[in-house]
Design an enzyme around this catalytic site. Structure first.
Site, PDB file in Angstrom:
ATOM      1  N   GLY A 105       0.839  -1.188   0.000  1.00 42.05           N
ATOM      2  CA  GLY A 105       0.000   0.000   0.000  1.00 42.05           C
ATOM      3  C   GLY A 105       0.873   1.237   0.000  1.00 42.05           C
ATOM      4  O   GLY A 105       2.091   1.148   0.154  1.00 42.05           O
ATOM      5  N   LYS A 106       0.290   2.372  -0.220  1.00 40.14           N
ATOM      6  CA  LYS A 106       1.039   3.632  -0.105  1.00 40.14           C
ATOM      7  C   LYS A 106       0.038   4.763  -0.005  1.00 40.14           C
ATOM      8  O   LYS A 106      -1.069   4.682  -0.540  1.00 40.14           O
ATOM      9  CB  LYS A 106       1.917   3.851  -1.345  1.00 40.14           C
ATOM     10  CG  LYS A 106       3.019   4.874  -1.141  1.00 40.14           C
ATOM     11  CD  LYS A 106       4.133   4.297  -0.274  1.00 40.14           C
ATOM     12  CE  LYS A 106       5.489   4.824  -0.608  1.00 40.14           C
ATOM     13  NZ  LYS A 106       6.542   3.864  -0.287  1.00 40.14           N
ATOM     14  N   GLY A 107       0.458   5.821   0.697  1.00 34.40           N
ATOM     15  CA  GLY A 107      -0.421   6.978   0.816  1.00 34.40           C
ATOM     16  C   GLY A 107       0.361   8.255   0.662  1.00 34.40           C
ATOM     17  O   GLY A 107       1.598   8.255   0.662  1.00 34.40           O
TER      18      GLY A 107
END
Ligand code: GLU
Length: 418
Positions: A105-107
């Site tokens: 994931g990444k934000g």
């Protein structure tokens, strides 16, 4: 002029290359080239004077076949939906490459954090954490630091989550400060795996890190630790840079002293023991044994790749080479050791932090570093064995072959639902 590469398209191309080497079915490959979901949100923060400010933010959950989504949150004005999607995909293959039980994931928040006070950043971070609360959790999605975020932001995220959930769950986020449940060795971990990868790579190439000349683009957490650990291993760090420019000293920079100078002045520029200052492109094209891009994506494009004089590149940043640059460097026989192995120390020690959080039992730094070394050295062996046994043009495709195979296996074992 070459067009700026879209990092999401770069990721998809890397997956396609490995998929072809593995002869994977097109439908399976298609599934692995897109995020499972992307949260796009607009954070509204109210300032003391009553005015409101809006910030766009994202969280991409790319693939959860091998475990909870995992990956950092970055604060940068260039954050975009496609960048976050790409970075979340790279996390999937990074975790698989080093064999830790996570998806990717990444934000990110579209913001220049330099323009805000600590108090303002806390409100912005808590607003994002509140928005993320339904999507994250120790077994769901576990954020961590990335560009322009660190322990401080992770502590705020943990506190916001725990307060709203009325529980203690330190493993909801990693990269925390020690007293908030962080792990020894986490801050240094990305730079440490970069050094370990460089050491293994040089040994594989029949050379030694001791006596090698090194240039490092980016003197943030990853770049400075990599430079420092390589110096400790006998390398000569001839040039380092940050967003203000590069410094050069033919007989080697004292990495610790450069760090102090940057802490005091905000930049490596003006360091008194430098022979000269260089432009970023000059650093990237220096005639050195090892080049370490440790800044942002697309640092080296096709045009610059023709000018690179380093013998080897070890990627501390995520996605620092465009696919066309990769092609040129492969053709020119420059050995590139990819991000999904070289900078995987960060997420690996995040994994150790999460394990310690869940056991409420904490390790000393020696144990962390030893376990990290085992993970990286084993992954390096897996990389080399794929490189030697598959028809692949370079180490990057070999890395994706290893990683893709692991993700596909997990997917096939689980099957589809419904
Ligand atoms: N942001 C780091 C990376 O790109 C670390 C991620 C993590 O620890 O989850 O690998």
């Amino acid at each position: 002029m070459f067009e700026e590469a879209n990092p999401f398209e770069s990721l998809q191309e890397q997956i396609d290359d490995a998929g072809a080497a593995l002869d994977l079915d097109a439908d399976i490959l298609e599934r692995l080239k897109h995020p499972e979901r992307v949260l796009e949100t607009n954070l509204t923060v109210e300032w003391d004077d009553g005015s409101l400010e809006r910030f766009k933010a994202f969280r991409s959950q790319f693939n959860g076949d091998r475990g909870p989504y995992k990956g950092g949150i970055r604060y940068h004005p260039n954050v975009s939906r496609d960048e976050v999607k790409a970075l979340s995909g790279w996390m999937v293959y990074k975790c698989a490459m080093v064999g830790i039980p996570y998806g990717g994931g990444k934000g990110g928040i579209v913001i220049d954090p330099k323009e805000y006070s600590e108090g303002e950043l806390e409100r912005i971070t808590r607003a994002f954490a509140t928005e993320l609360r339904p999507f994250v959790g120790e077994d769901k999605d576990i954020p961590a630091p990335d560009v322009n975020t660190g322990q401080r932001e992770m502590n705020w995220i943990k506190n916001t989550y725990e307060t709203l959930e009325n529980t203690t769950a330190p493993g909801v986020v990693t990269g925390k400060a020690i007293e908030s449940g962080g792990s020894e060795g986490r801050v240094e971990a990305t730079g440490r795996s970069t050094m370990l990868t460089a050491r293994e790579a040089f040994e594989y190439l029949g050379r030694s890190i001791s006596g090698a000349t090194v240039a490092v683009q980016g003197y943030g957490n990853a770049g400075w630790i990599a430079a420092n650990l390589l110096e400790c291993n006998g390398a000569t760090i001839v040039s380092v840079s940050d967003s203000s420019g590069a410094i050069y000293n033919e007989s080697g920079l004292d990495t610790q002293a450069v760090r102090h100078h940057k802490d005091d002045t905000g930049s490596v520029i003006g360091f008194n023991d430098a022979d000269e200052e260089l432009a970023d492109e000059e650093l990237l094209t220096l005639d050195v044994d090892l080049l370490i891009p440790a800044a942002l994506e697309n640092a080296i494009d096709e045009e610059l790749a023709h000018e690179v004089q380093a013998d080897a590149i070890v990627e501390a940043a995520n996605g620092p080479l465009t696919p066309r640059a990769d092609d040129v460097l492969t053709e020119r026989d420059v050995a590139v050791f990819p991000d999904i192995l070289a900078n995987a120390g960060g997420v690996t020690v995040s994994y150790f932090e999460w394990v310690q959080n869940r056991q409420r039992f904490y390790w000393d730094e020696d144990r962390v570093n030893e376990e990290l070394e085992t993970v990286i050295v084993t992954a390096f062996e897996d990389l080399v064995s794929a490189y030697e046994s598959y028809d692949v043009p370079n180490f990057r495709t070999a890395a994706y072959v290893v990683a893709l195979e692991r993700v596909v296996q997990a997917f096939e074992e689980g099957g589809t639902f419904p």
